[in-house]
Design a protein around this motif. Structure first.
Motif, PDB file in Angstrom:
ATOM      1  N   PRO A 187      -3.229  -0.508  -4.660  1.00 20.36           N
ATOM      2  CA  PRO A 187      -2.921  -1.563  -3.712  1.00 20.36           C
ATOM      3  C   PRO A 187      -2.683  -2.897  -4.414  1.00 20.36           C
ATOM      4  N   CYS A 226      -6.044   2.122  -1.680  1.00 17.70           N
ATOM      5  CA  CYS A 226      -5.450   1.238  -0.670  1.00 17.70           C
ATOM      6  C   CYS A 226      -6.350   1.165   0.563  1.00 17.70           C
ATOM      7  N   TYR A 263       0.838  -1.194   0.000  1.00 22.08           N
ATOM      8  CA  TYR A 263       0.000   0.000   0.000  1.00 22.08           C
ATOM      9  C   TYR A 263       0.875   1.247   0.000  1.00 22.08           C
TER      10      TYR A 263
END
Length: 84
Positions: free
Chosen positions: A54, A16, A9
């Motif tokens: 992410p 994220c 992240y």
């Protein structure tokens, strides 16, 4: 024994945050057990995943990147615990 999942992240990344929330809501035990890595903490993480966060991986395989894929996550972690 299954390998530990890794979540890459970036601080301040809304995508994220959304994926993290999905993981904690849907698979809380796995979310607690996974390794959380800020891509900006190491050059190799930033190089490998910086443009894709992410990113969720397990055993070197990418489960999903850029956006959550609940169906694919379920293939690795089992049925979602708290569907919305």
């Amino acid at each position: 024994m299954a390998s530990v999942a890794v979540f890459y992240y970036r601080n301040g990344c809304h995508l994220c945050e959304e994926m993290a929330a999905l993981l904690f809501r849907g698979w809380p035990e796995q979310a607690e057990a996974m390794v959380w890595r800020d891509v900006d903490q190491r050059a190799e993480w930033r190089e490998d995943y910086g443009d894709l966060v992410p990113v969720l991986t397990q055993g070197g395989e990418t489960i999903c990147a850029l956006q959550p894929d609940p169906g694919r996550i379920a293939q690795y972690f089992g049925e979602i615990a708290n569907p919305v």
